[in-house]
Design an enzyme around this catalytic site. Structure first.
Site, PDB file in Angstrom:
ATOM      1  N   ALA A 163       0.823  -1.206   0.000  1.00  0.00           N
ATOM      2  CA  ALA A 163       0.000   0.000   0.000  1.00  0.00           C
ATOM      3  C   ALA A 163       0.862   1.264   0.000  1.00  0.00           C
ATOM      4  O   ALA A 163       0.614   2.212   0.746  1.00  0.00           O
ATOM      5  CB  ALA A 163      -0.927  -0.016   1.207  1.00  0.00           C
ATOM      6  N   ASN A 178       4.930 -10.520   5.268  1.00  0.00           N
ATOM      7  CA  ASN A 178       4.159  -9.607   4.430  1.00  0.00           C
ATOM      8  C   ASN A 178       5.094  -8.701   3.641  1.00  0.00           C
ATOM      9  O   ASN A 178       6.077  -8.188   4.172  1.00  0.00           O
ATOM     10  CB  ASN A 178       3.203  -8.777   5.278  1.00  0.00           C
ATOM     11  CG  ASN A 178       2.180  -9.641   5.996  1.00  0.00           C
ATOM     12  OD1 ASN A 178       2.154  -9.702   7.226  1.00  0.00           O
ATOM     13  ND2 ASN A 178       1.338 -10.314   5.252  1.00  0.00           N
ATOM     14  N   ARG A 205      14.290 -24.070  -2.789  1.00  0.00           N
ATOM     15  CA  ARG A 205      15.582 -23.744  -3.386  1.00  0.00           C
ATOM     16  C   ARG A 205      15.889 -22.246  -3.328  1.00  0.00           C
ATOM     17  O   ARG A 205      16.961 -21.818  -3.732  1.00  0.00           O
ATOM     18  CB  ARG A 205      15.638 -24.215  -4.851  1.00  0.00           C
ATOM     19  CG  ARG A 205      15.595 -25.736  -5.006  1.00  0.00           C
ATOM     20  CD  ARG A 205      15.906 -26.149  -6.443  1.00  0.00           C
ATOM     21  NE  ARG A 205      15.785 -27.576  -6.607  1.00  0.00           N
ATOM     22  CZ  ARG A 205      14.669 -28.210  -6.993  1.00  0.00           C
ATOM     23  NH1 ARG A 205      13.576 -27.498  -7.255  1.00  0.00           N
ATOM     24  NH2 ARG A 205      14.648 -29.516  -7.111  1.00  0.00           N
ATOM     25  N   HIS A 240      -3.324 -10.513   8.222  1.00  0.00           N
ATOM     26  CA  HIS A 240      -1.975 -10.518   7.652  1.00  0.00           C
ATOM     27  C   HIS A 240      -1.333 -11.896   7.724  1.00  0.00           C
ATOM     28  O   HIS A 240      -0.609 -12.295   6.803  1.00  0.00           O
ATOM     29  CB  HIS A 240      -1.083  -9.523   8.399  1.00  0.00           C
ATOM     30  CG  HIS A 240      -1.305  -8.097   8.019  1.00  0.00           C
ATOM     31  ND1 HIS A 240      -2.426  -7.382   8.397  1.00  0.00           N
ATOM     32  CD2 HIS A 240      -0.541  -7.239   7.294  1.00  0.00           C
ATOM     33  CE1 HIS A 240      -2.333  -6.153   7.925  1.00  0.00           C
ATOM     34  NE2 HIS A 240      -1.212  -6.039   7.257  1.00  0.00           N
ATOM     35  N   ASP A 247       0.567  -2.360  12.875  1.00  0.00           N
ATOM     36  CA  ASP A 247       0.613  -1.827  11.503  1.00  0.00           C
ATOM     37  C   ASP A 247      -0.740  -1.178  11.182  1.00  0.00           C
ATOM     38  O   ASP A 247      -1.235  -1.226  10.059  1.00  0.00           O
ATOM     39  CB  ASP A 247       0.943  -2.921  10.489  1.00  0.00           C
ATOM     40  CG  ASP A 247       1.282  -2.375   9.104  1.00  0.00           C
ATOM     41  OD1 ASP A 247       1.624  -1.182   8.998  1.00  0.00           O
ATOM     42  OD2 ASP A 247       1.185  -3.138   8.115  1.00  0.00           O
TER      43      ASP A 247
END
Length: 398
Positions: A145, A224, A232, A256, A279
């Site tokens: 965002a 996130n 790998r 999240h 957050d």
């Protein structure tokens, strides 16, 4: 000292860093914790002292420390308006966050500098504990965002410009180490005494390790806005989880991250290296609707914030009292461990644990009172009741 400067809380379950004390006695003097001990029926209060408040049946935990939050109460720290920042800080304070690091979002460099100047005044006034710059030095491939056309490579001169604009209140800068200037900027931040955080990154495993070696000590909302783990190509997640120098942020809102992923991160990093954050954006503690997030528009529906254009998750509407409750009920953390990841760990990382983060003598009287369902009942900051004191303003019998 007058009686007005002394408060005694009796009968509560006290969550101390060393364990839980049932039927505790907590004394606050001049805004600080004077003692936190098991109640002794033989204790005689000073002559003329007010009787203690009865908190029987309640649990007292340290005030929460949020090191990554963008706003709340309908207001944003990125607005550049002091009154809005006050609304956001007070909203989270009513939900138990007694120590707040205000986070910005990507914008024009000069505008973010202006925002930092406004926020720095609130730090100087004791409302906030510092400033966190999230963007613009992040990957366009993992920008979430953040407005793509405003992203910049982390030129050390620009990084220094932001830090200088905060006038000594910058606590953390999130950047992508793989970008031009990323490693040099991490070294600069370390020299300046500002936390370098790796986030919104497309870095490979080796580049993330290089960033850690250069001085990065935080993973911005781990999982996130970064590539996932492939067998790998372990990517930045594995590098950040495995290094003992790194504290990993986790957003515990159930949007999240799945609770099982939080469990995995806690096992991988260990509880000493986990900090639960919100957050949160401006809708936290306010409700659904349309909101600005820097220059972008966010729609909040059923408490989930997503960009209007593109649908990316745009922060959370979480408050830390909810995060505490989820940590205990969904992730199975003990009260002591939940207090550690929401209070003590971030306080230590920020260098504030001499004053906040745990219930110990000499520290600020920043307290959260919970009922048996872990619902917030009251909040005290520096010895002053913010909300809820009327619930138990009845003198205890002993």
């Amino acid at each position: 000292m007058s009686n007005a400067d002394r408060t005694v809380l009796a009968g509560a379950r006290l969550v101390l860093p060393t364990g839980v004390v049932d039927n505790g006695r907590l004394t606050v003097e001049n805004g600080r914790i004077a003692e936190a001990v098991a109640a002794d029926a033989s204790t005689t209060p000073p002559v003329g002292a007010a009787p203690p408040l009865d908190l029987s049946g309640y649990t007292v935990v340290p005030g929460f420390v949020d090191m990554h939050v963008h706003g709340g109460g309908g207001a944003s720290y990125a607005s550049g308006v002091a009154e809005e920042a006050l609304v956001a800080a007070r909203t989270h304070l009513r939900h138990g966050t007694t120590t707040t690091i205000a986070s910005t979002v990507t914008g024009e460099i000069d505008e973010v500098c202006r925002q930092a100047s406004v926020l720095s005044e609130l730090v100087e006034d004791g409302v906030l504990a510092g400033v966190h710059f999230e963007g613009p030095f992040i990957s366009i491939n993992r920008c979430g965002a953040h407005q793509p056309d405003l992203l910049r490579d982390p030129d050390p001169a620009l990084v220094r410009k932001l830090v200088d604009a905060a006038r000594g209140t910058a606590r953390m800068v999130t950047l992508a180490p793989e970008l031009d200037g990323g490693i040099e900027s991490i070294r600069l931040l370390k020299e300046l005494g500002v936390i370098a955080a790796i986030g919104h990154t497309d870095a490979r495993y080796d580049k993330a390790l290089e960033g850690i070696e250069a001085g990065a000590t935080v993973a911005t909302h781990l999982f996130n806005a970064m590539p996932g783990i492939a067998h790998r190509a372990p990517g930045p997640i594995v590098a950040l989880l495995e290094d003992e120098r790194v504290t990993v942020e986790l957003v515990g809102d159930g949007v999240h991250l799945h609770p099982a992923v939080i469990d995995l991160a806690i096992k991988g990093a260990g509880l000493d290296r986990v900090a639960l954050i919100t957050d949160a954006m401006s809708a936290a503690g306010f409700g659904d609707g349309l909101y600005p997030l820097g220059p972008l528009q966010v729609r909040v529906e059923d408490g989930v914030a997503r960009l209007v254009e593109g649908g990316s998750i745009a922060g959370s509407t979480l408050t830390l009292d909810v995060a505490f409750r989820r940590a205990v009920t969904l992730n199975g953390l003990s009260l002591v461990r939940a207090a550690q990841v929401l209070s003590l760990n971030p306080a230590k990382l920020l260098g504030l644990d001499d004053k906040v983060g745990s219930i110990e003598a000499g520290k600020d009287a920043d307290l959260v009172v919970l009922d048996d369902a872990h619902q917030l009942v009251a909040v005290m900051r520096k010895g002053e009741w913010i909300v809820g004191a009327e619930v138990f303003q009845v003198p205890a019998s002993v």
